[in-house]
Motif scaffolding. Structure first.
Motif, PDB file in Angstrom:
ATOM      1  N   ASN A 235      41.023  46.501  54.932  1.00 17.74           N
ATOM      2  CA  ASN A 235      39.765  46.667  54.890  1.00 17.74           C
ATOM      3  C   ASN A 235      39.116  46.406  53.515  1.00 17.74           C
ATOM      4  O   ASN A 235      37.736  46.119  53.458  1.00 17.74           O
ATOM      5  CB  ASN A 235      39.474  48.143  55.077  1.00 17.74           C
ATOM      6  N   GLN A 236      39.824  46.046  52.592  1.00 13.65           N
ATOM      7  CA  GLN A 236      39.537  46.002  51.197  1.00 13.65           C
ATOM      8  C   GLN A 236      38.968  44.606  51.069  1.00 13.65           C
ATOM      9  O   GLN A 236      38.208  44.156  50.095  1.00 13.65           O
ATOM     10  CB  GLN A 236      40.588  46.024  50.184  1.00 13.65           C
ATOM     11  N   ILE A 237      39.308  43.627  51.898  1.00 14.42           N
ATOM     12  CA  ILE A 237      38.701  42.105  52.060  1.00 14.42           C
ATOM     13  C   ILE A 237      37.844  41.694  52.898  1.00 14.42           C
ATOM     14  O   ILE A 237      37.486  40.614  53.234  1.00 14.42           O
ATOM     15  CB  ILE A 237      40.069  41.265  52.171  1.00 14.42           C
TER      16      ILE A 237
ATOM     17  N   ASN B 270      43.670  48.929  38.446  1.00 18.50           N
ATOM     18  CA  ASN B 270      43.043  48.774  39.747  1.00 18.50           C
ATOM     19  C   ASN B 270      41.863  47.619  39.802  1.00 18.50           C
ATOM     20  O   ASN B 270      41.106  47.897  40.688  1.00 18.50           O
ATOM     21  CB  ASN B 270      42.378  50.203  40.224  1.00 18.50           C
ATOM     22  N   ASN B 271      41.983  46.967  39.000  1.00 18.99           N
ATOM     23  CA  ASN B 271      41.053  45.692  39.028  1.00 18.99           C
ATOM     24  C   ASN B 271      41.496  44.632  38.396  1.00 18.99           C
ATOM     25  O   ASN B 271      42.358  44.481  37.428  1.00 18.99           O
ATOM     26  CB  ASN B 271      39.908  46.201  38.126  1.00 18.99           C
ATOM     27  N   PHE B 272      41.362  43.449  38.948  1.00 21.81           N
ATOM     28  CA  PHE B 272      41.807  42.114  38.478  1.00 21.81           C
ATOM     29  C   PHE B 272      40.657  40.934  39.088  1.00 21.81           C
ATOM     30  O   PHE B 272      40.451  40.772  40.324  1.00 21.81           O
ATOM     31  CB  PHE B 272      43.183  41.746  39.172  1.00 21.81           C
ATOM     32  N   GLN B 273      40.249  40.222  38.075  1.00 19.46           N
ATOM     33  CA  GLN B 273      39.172  39.132  38.462  1.00 19.46           C
ATOM     34  C   GLN B 273      39.737  37.922  37.809  1.00 19.46           C
ATOM     35  O   GLN B 273      40.121  38.033  36.871  1.00 19.46           O
ATOM     36  CB  GLN B 273      37.745  39.609  37.845  1.00 19.46           C
TER      37      GLN B 273
ATOM     38  N   VAL C  59      40.760  40.898  43.212  1.00 16.89           N
ATOM     39  CA  VAL C  59      42.038  41.381  43.818  1.00 16.89           C
ATOM     40  C   VAL C  59      41.936  42.691  43.899  1.00 16.89           C
ATOM     41  O   VAL C  59      41.563  43.568  43.169  1.00 16.89           O
ATOM     42  CB  VAL C  59      43.335  40.894  42.768  1.00 16.89           C
ATOM     43  N   LYS C  60      42.084  42.938  45.400  1.00 22.30           N
ATOM     44  CA  LYS C  60      41.779  44.376  45.814  1.00 22.30           C
ATOM     45  C   LYS C  60      43.060  44.975  46.255  1.00 22.30           C
ATOM     46  O   LYS C  60      43.158  45.942  46.909  1.00 22.30           O
ATOM     47  CB  LYS C  60      40.694  44.363  46.990  1.00 22.30           C
ATOM     48  N   GLY C  61      44.332  44.291  45.929  1.00 20.24           N
ATOM     49  CA  GLY C  61      45.318  44.946  46.571  1.00 20.24           C
ATOM     50  C   GLY C  61      46.462  43.756  46.511  1.00 20.24           C
ATOM     51  O   GLY C  61      46.341  42.581  46.436  1.00 20.24           O
TER      52      GLY C  61
END
Length: 388
Positions: A138-140, A167-170, A180-182
């Motif tokens: 669901n995160q994408i 919990n974050n990466f761009q 990045v959401k997972g």
């Protein structure tokens, strides 16, 4: 009578134990040859398994691909209409498209781009039977959100570690900012150093030259209890010949076949196994030949006493088989440890398999038996007249 005497006198065992230094050298040589075969077979299997791991992870009963599709390294597309045509057949419950392309992932620390395999899927239905992907599917759904393969090459950056902490990466993918959401674990392969999964909408934005009606894989889910092979045969017979209908395993074997026979990789690993086999034959032959030469008068005496060449050959073959066993056991243990170290260092799916262990043992027995048979030529020259 000779059989009873042989049982009372384990000739092969005593000859091996008499020269312990020679025995250790022989065992070390056989161990080296076996380890060479174990390593070659293990690396080949691991690389092939890594190449087909995504195929086997697909959550589908059947897949549609372009008939010219051979590898993820160079994908071929087909009309999405074929997938919806399959939906009209009895027993088919649902279908889902998969887009595949090679993008450029930017390491935010080094600012260097590196090729990465991008999968575009329908976020309403997980295309992969991987728990991490299913949990974060669901995160994408929103644009520019991706799931990252943390088992890929480290050149992509410490994505997994940073994401787990913050919990974050761009970063940028094809010069477009993505989040990045997972993370999930698949690993590098021949086709790609890493993987990214995103929604079909984001995929088409990352690859604006791609047409929405051209897909790389069509996933087909069947109704419960339906015979997959029967439906596959029906689809293969009735759909146009611009698509090919396979099971996920059949799809995986298409990829494996490409790397095994369409490139020199299979030949190279096969040659490595052959070299190990030949090295083992030479080592065991030299040991047995030296042993026979040193005890030629004793063998001549046995012949004078009435022992036949057949009896002596059996003793020599038994000596060879004992060497095979003594050399195989440490090779198995050491190779098992090397597999574990290789997996920890490279994340390649390398592990000891029962069929490989059996195959190497059989090769070891053949290797030592052949050496014993060749050394028998020297044994036949033992003339009782030489004793007197």
């Amino acid at each position: 009578m000779l059989t009873k005497m042989f049982k009372k006198t384990p000739l092969a065992w005593r000859q091996l134990m008499k020269e312990k230094t020679r025995l250790l050298v022989a065992v070390a040589g056989i161990t080296f040859a076996d380890m060479l075969m174990f390593i070659q077979m293990g690396f080949e299997s691991a690389l092939f398994d890594a190449a087909i791991k995504p195929h086997r992870s697909l959550q589908a009963d059947l897949v549609l691909i372009n008939p010219q599709f051979q590898t993820l390294f160079s994908v071929k597309s087909f009309s999405r209409e074929r997938m919806y045509q399959a939906l009209g057949y009895e027993g088919v419950e649902s279908v889902s498209p998969v887009y595949i392309g090679t993008g450029q992932w930017r390491n935010p620390e080094t600012r260097q781009d590196r090729a990465i395999l991008v999968w575009g899927i329908d976020p309403a239905k997980s295309a992969f039977a991987i728990p991490e992907i299913q949990q974060n599917i669901n995160q994408i759904k929103q644009l520019n959100q991706v799931l990252f393969d943390q088992a890929g090459r480290p050149e992509y950056g410490a994505v997994g570690d940073i994401f787990k902490k913050t919990n974050n990466f761009q970063t940028e993918l094809n010069s477009i900012s993505v989040n990045v959401k997972g993370v999930f674990s698949n690993g590098a392969s021949f086709a790609a150093d890493g993987n990214v999964i995103t929604s079909d909408s984001t995929f088409l934005r990352l690859f604006p030259e791609r047409k929405p009606d051209r897909i790389e894989v069509g996933l087909i889910t069947l109704k419960p209890g339906v015979d997959a092979e029967k439906v596959r045969s029906q689809l293969a017979a009735n759909l146009p010949n611009d698509v090919r209908v396979l099971t996920p395993e059949g799809f995986a074997q298409t990829e494996r076949e490409y790397w095994a026979t369409g490139t020199g990789i299979g030949f190279i690993f096969g040659m490595g196994v052959g070299v190990g086999f030949i090295v083992g034959i030479v080592i065991v032959y030299q040991i047995l030949y030296s042993d026979v030469s040193d005890h030629l008068p004793e063998y001549a005496t046995l012949k004078a006493m009435g022992y036949t060449d057949r009896y002596l050959l059996v003793a020599l073959i038994q000596e060879a088989l004992l060497l095979a066993l003594f050399g195989y056991l440490p090779a198995y243990i050491f190779s098992f440890g090397l597999y574990q170290l290789t997996y920890a260092a490279t994340m390649l799916p390398i592990a000891m398999k029962l069929d490989r262990a059996i195959n190497v043992f059989i090769l070891t027995v053949i290797m030592c038996s052949v050496s014993g048979a060749i050394a028998m030529r020297k044994l036949r020259s033992a003339d009782p007249a030489d004793v007197f």
